[in-house]
Design an enzyme around this catalytic site. Structure first.
Site, PDB file in Angstrom:
ATOM      1  N   SER A   6     -12.211   9.349  24.486  1.00 16.37           N
ATOM      2  CA  SER A   6     -13.134   9.758  23.412  1.00 16.37           C
ATOM      3  C   SER A   6     -13.989  10.913  23.904  1.00 16.37           C
ATOM      4  O   SER A   6     -14.129  11.133  25.116  1.00 16.37           O
ATOM      5  CB  SER A   6     -13.998   8.582  22.947  1.00 16.37           C
ATOM      6  OG  SER A   6     -14.603   7.923  24.028  1.00 16.37           O
ATOM      7  N   ASP A  40     -33.409   7.054  23.756  1.00 14.17           N
ATOM      8  CA  ASP A  40     -34.330   7.695  24.695  1.00 14.17           C
ATOM      9  C   ASP A  40     -35.730   7.659  24.120  1.00 14.17           C
ATOM     10  O   ASP A  40     -35.922   7.575  22.908  1.00 14.17           O
ATOM     11  CB  ASP A  40     -33.907   9.155  24.930  1.00 14.17           C
ATOM     12  CG  ASP A  40     -32.744   9.254  25.886  1.00 14.17           C
ATOM     13  OD1 ASP A  40     -32.651   8.390  26.778  1.00 14.17           O
ATOM     14  OD2 ASP A  40     -31.930  10.175  25.733  1.00 14.17           O
ATOM     15  N   GLU A  91     -17.743  13.103  23.210  1.00 16.43           N
ATOM     16  CA  GLU A  91     -19.082  13.001  22.605  1.00 16.43           C
ATOM     17  C   GLU A  91     -19.651  14.380  22.278  1.00 16.43           C
ATOM     18  O   GLU A  91     -19.546  15.307  23.077  1.00 16.43           O
ATOM     19  CB  GLU A  91     -20.009  12.271  23.587  1.00 16.43           C
ATOM     20  CG  GLU A  91     -21.426  12.107  23.070  1.00 16.43           C
ATOM     21  CD  GLU A  91     -22.264  11.241  23.994  1.00 16.43           C
ATOM     22  OE1 GLU A  91     -21.805  10.138  24.373  1.00 16.43           O
ATOM     23  OE2 GLU A  91     -23.374  11.665  24.346  1.00 16.43           O
ATOM     24  N   HIS A 109     -14.623   8.558  28.510  1.00 19.89           N
ATOM     25  CA  HIS A 109     -15.432   9.124  27.418  1.00 19.89           C
ATOM     26  C   HIS A 109     -16.106  10.372  27.974  1.00 19.89           C
ATOM     27  O   HIS A 109     -16.887  10.275  28.927  1.00 19.89           O
ATOM     28  CB  HIS A 109     -16.471   8.087  26.974  1.00 19.89           C
ATOM     29  CG  HIS A 109     -17.448   8.589  25.958  1.00 19.89           C
ATOM     30  ND1 HIS A 109     -17.199   8.564  24.597  1.00 19.89           N
ATOM     31  CD2 HIS A 109     -18.698   9.112  26.091  1.00 19.89           C
ATOM     32  CE1 HIS A 109     -18.248   9.049  23.943  1.00 19.89           C
ATOM     33  NE2 HIS A 109     -19.168   9.398  24.822  1.00 19.89           N
ATOM     34  N   PHE A 167     -30.662  16.654  33.582  1.00 19.44           N
ATOM     35  CA  PHE A 167     -30.131  15.463  32.898  1.00 19.44           C
ATOM     36  C   PHE A 167     -30.087  14.273  33.852  1.00 19.44           C
ATOM     37  O   PHE A 167     -30.432  13.160  33.490  1.00 19.44           O
ATOM     38  CB  PHE A 167     -28.688  15.714  32.437  1.00 19.44           C
ATOM     39  CG  PHE A 167     -28.554  16.361  31.095  1.00 19.44           C
ATOM     40  CD1 PHE A 167     -29.552  17.155  30.563  1.00 19.44           C
ATOM     41  CD2 PHE A 167     -27.397  16.175  30.350  1.00 19.44           C
ATOM     42  CE1 PHE A 167     -29.410  17.760  29.319  1.00 19.44           C
ATOM     43  CE2 PHE A 167     -27.237  16.769  29.107  1.00 19.44           C
ATOM     44  CZ  PHE A 167     -28.247  17.561  28.600  1.00 19.44           C
TER      45      PHE A 167
HETATM   46  P1  FAD Z   1     -30.942  -1.244  26.573  1.00 15.22           P
HETATM   47  O1  FAD Z   1     -29.587  -1.787  26.796  1.00 15.22           O
HETATM   48  O2  FAD Z   1     -31.785  -1.918  25.562  1.00 15.22           O
HETATM   49  O3  FAD Z   1     -31.746  -1.229  27.915  1.00 15.22           O
HETATM   50  C1  FAD Z   1     -31.346  -0.486  29.012  1.00 15.22           C
HETATM   51  C2  FAD Z   1     -32.110  -0.998  30.211  1.00 15.22           C
HETATM   52  O4  FAD Z   1     -33.522  -1.030  29.942  1.00 15.22           O
HETATM   53  C3  FAD Z   1     -31.764  -2.414  30.617  1.00 15.22           C
HETATM   54  O5  FAD Z   1     -30.589  -2.449  31.371  1.00 15.22           O
HETATM   55  C4  FAD Z   1     -32.998  -2.780  31.370  1.00 15.22           C
HETATM   56  O6  FAD Z   1     -32.971  -2.215  32.620  1.00 15.22           O
HETATM   57  C5  FAD Z   1     -34.087  -2.187  30.526  1.00 15.22           C
HETATM   58  N1  FAD Z   1     -34.514  -3.156  29.476  1.00 15.22           N
HETATM   59  C6  FAD Z   1     -33.971  -3.356  28.255  1.00 15.22           C
HETATM   60  N2  FAD Z   1     -34.614  -4.325  27.570  1.00 15.22           N
HETATM   61  C7  FAD Z   1     -35.608  -4.725  28.369  1.00 15.22           C
HETATM   62  C8  FAD Z   1     -36.628  -5.699  28.258  1.00 15.22           C
HETATM   63  N3  FAD Z   1     -36.760  -6.449  27.169  1.00 15.22           N
HETATM   64  N4  FAD Z   1     -37.483  -5.857  29.298  1.00 15.22           N
HETATM   65  C9  FAD Z   1     -37.353  -5.103  30.410  1.00 15.22           C
HETATM   66  N5  FAD Z   1     -36.401  -4.157  30.592  1.00 15.22           N
HETATM   67  C10 FAD Z   1     -35.538  -3.975  29.599  1.00 15.22           C
HETATM   68  N6  FAD Z   1     -29.983   8.119  23.871  1.00 15.22           N
HETATM   69  C11 FAD Z   1     -30.342   8.603  22.658  1.00 15.22           C
HETATM   70  O7  FAD Z   1     -31.538   8.727  22.370  1.00 15.22           O
HETATM   71  N7  FAD Z   1     -29.388   8.950  21.721  1.00 15.22           N
HETATM   72  C12 FAD Z   1     -28.051   8.798  21.947  1.00 15.22           C
HETATM   73  O8  FAD Z   1     -27.245   9.104  21.096  1.00 15.22           O
HETATM   74  C13 FAD Z   1     -27.647   8.276  23.227  1.00 15.22           C
HETATM   75  N8  FAD Z   1     -26.340   8.067  23.512  1.00 15.22           N
HETATM   76  C14 FAD Z   1     -25.986   7.480  24.694  1.00 15.22           C
HETATM   77  C15 FAD Z   1     -24.628   7.187  24.934  1.00 15.22           C
HETATM   78  C16 FAD Z   1     -24.235   6.576  26.120  1.00 15.22           C
HETATM   79  C17 FAD Z   1     -22.782   6.254  26.335  1.00 15.22           C
HETATM   80  C18 FAD Z   1     -25.215   6.265  27.113  1.00 15.22           C
HETATM   81  C19 FAD Z   1     -24.804   5.641  28.413  1.00 15.22           C
HETATM   82  C20 FAD Z   1     -26.552   6.550  26.883  1.00 15.22           C
HETATM   83  C21 FAD Z   1     -26.967   7.147  25.680  1.00 15.22           C
HETATM   84  N9  FAD Z   1     -28.305   7.417  25.393  1.00 15.22           N
HETATM   85  C22 FAD Z   1     -28.669   7.940  24.174  1.00 15.22           C
HETATM   86  C23 FAD Z   1     -29.346   7.127  26.378  1.00 15.22           C
HETATM   87  C24 FAD Z   1     -29.964   5.735  26.161  1.00 15.22           C
HETATM   88  O9  FAD Z   1     -30.568   5.661  24.890  1.00 15.22           O
HETATM   89  C25 FAD Z   1     -31.002   5.524  27.242  1.00 15.22           C
HETATM   90  O10 FAD Z   1     -30.363   5.321  28.485  1.00 15.22           O
HETATM   91  C26 FAD Z   1     -31.998   4.445  26.945  1.00 15.22           C
HETATM   92  O11 FAD Z   1     -33.063   4.577  27.895  1.00 15.22           O
HETATM   93  C27 FAD Z   1     -31.450   3.028  27.062  1.00 15.22           C
HETATM   94  O12 FAD Z   1     -30.658   2.723  26.008  1.00 15.22           O
HETATM   95  P2  FAD Z   1     -29.747   1.366  26.036  1.00 15.22           P
HETATM   96  O13 FAD Z   1     -29.117   1.217  24.730  1.00 15.22           O
HETATM   97  O14 FAD Z   1     -28.909   1.358  27.234  1.00 15.22           O
HETATM   98  O15 FAD Z   1     -30.928   0.296  26.210  1.00 15.22           O
END
Ligand code: FAD
Length: 283
Positions: free
Chosen positions: A8, A102, A10, A260, A210
């Site tokens: 895939s 983010d 992005e 990806h 980044f």
């Molecule tokens: P989560 O899975 O919710 O959390 C990630 C980490 O945060 C956990 O592993 C843990 O360490 C900590 N955490 C989570 N919940 C808790 C809690 N309740 N208490 C304490 N610690 C906690 N960002 C964007 O803004 N837009 C995008 O389109 C985007 N695309 C992405 C695509 C990919 C494939 C990846 C890998 C990242 C992307 N990101 C994007 C970045 C991502 O949003 C950031 O890394 C963000 O900080 C964490 O998102 P997540 O969904 O992994 O969060």
């Protein structure tokens, strides 16, 4: 032909319609010849690209390409997210990349997002049942907000238990990080496909910026290799293609189910890497 089940690419949403047309007509059509499962489109922090993400997804779909929007919990209201889910479903989208998102730049360094991706997955499953295939983020080198390996793995497992179907990793340049992560997943009985996120190297400054934000390590040998070539763009790109192609080969040999590519809306380096892997373009 390299033996991978999933490929895939992005994109991020371009700023205007002209750039969007160029992305779809030039970059996506070039990369489409490798037969990817989908093109995903990122979602800006705080909903800043809500329209752009939707428009880019629609533009890709209009060319018959499979498009997957990213959706982040960020600071969005649940009602806004439900509206987006309904719109995507009505527009034929059946897969999402579900994220916490983010930190929006205006929030300030001391403000931590209280939401998380697990909550988003639960919201999506409650609102849209199993309509969407949900892909989540995974962090072989540990998320920067995490207190440690165990805590990070527990948060990942909670996303899988909440209904994630597959995952894409943050990028990394050390194949061992992915292999170690997969071993730790196996211990937790996590068996969804985890695709390796690949960042081609074309610009050192952007990569360093980044990586610092994302918690992605640039190994010392690579830092020096890039630094040696930073004043010669062609040498730098050739070196980046060679290093990342080798990484992909190591990952495929180690059993990664798919790749990806974070294309940064460019096709050049990604195309060369895919060619090196034997994912031959059909034209
Ligand atoms: P989560 O899975 O919710 O959390 C990630 C980490 O945060 C956990 O592993 C843990 O360490 C900590 N955490 C989570 N919940 C808790 C809690 N309740 N208490 C304490 N610690 C906690 N960002 C964007 O803004 N837009 C995008 O389109 C985007 N695309 C992405 C695509 C990919 C494939 C990846 C890998 C990242 C992307 N990101 C994007 C970045 C991502 O949003 C950031 O890394 C963000 O900080 C964490 O998102 P997540 O969904 O992994 O969060």
């Amino acid at each position: 032909m390299a033996n991978i089940e999933h490929l895939s690419f992005e994109f991020f949403p371009p700023r205007d319609e002209l750039s969007r047309s160029k992305l779809v007509d030039n970059v996506a059509s070039q990369l489409a010849s490798f037969g990817p499962e989908f093109f995903s489109v990122t979602y800006g922090a705080g909903g800043s690209t809500r329209d752009g993400t939707r428009q880019t997804v629609a533009a890709l779909q209009s060319k018959g390409l499979q498009a997957v929007p990213h959706l982040s919990m960020g600071t969005d209201e649940a009602s806004d997210i439900k509206d987006m889910l309904d719109t995507f479903k009505a527009n034929g989208v059946d897969r999402l990349v579900a994220l916490r998102g983010d930190q929006p730049s205006g929030l300030g360094a001391n403000h931590r997002l209280s939401n998380n991706a697990e909550a988003l997955i639960r919201l999506i499953r409650a609102h849209s049942d199993n309509h969407f295939h949900l892909t989540v983020a995974a962090y072989p080198e540990i998320h920067p907000d995490s207190s440690g390996t165990m805590a990070d793995m527990q948060f990942f497992k909670r996303k899988v238990d909440a209904g994630a179907n597959s995952a894409i990793t943050q990028y990394f340049y050390n194949a061992d990080a992915y292999c170690d992560f997969m071993e730790r997943c196996a211990i937790q009985h996590i068996d969804i496909p985890i695709y390796a996120g690949i960042m081609p190297i074309t610009n050192v400054e952007t990569l360093v910026r980044f990586s610092a934000k994302a918690g992605a390590e640039i190994p010392r040998w690579l830092q020096y290799g890039l630094s040696d070539r930073k004043d010669n763009e062609k040498n730098l790109i050739d070196y980046g293609v060679e290093v990342v192609s080798r990484l992909c080969q190591q990952l495929i040999q180690a059993g990664a189910p798919g790749l990806h590519f974070y294309t940064l809306n460019r096709w050049g380096a990604t195309t060369r890497i895919c060619n090196n892997l034997g994912l031959q373009a059909s034209n």
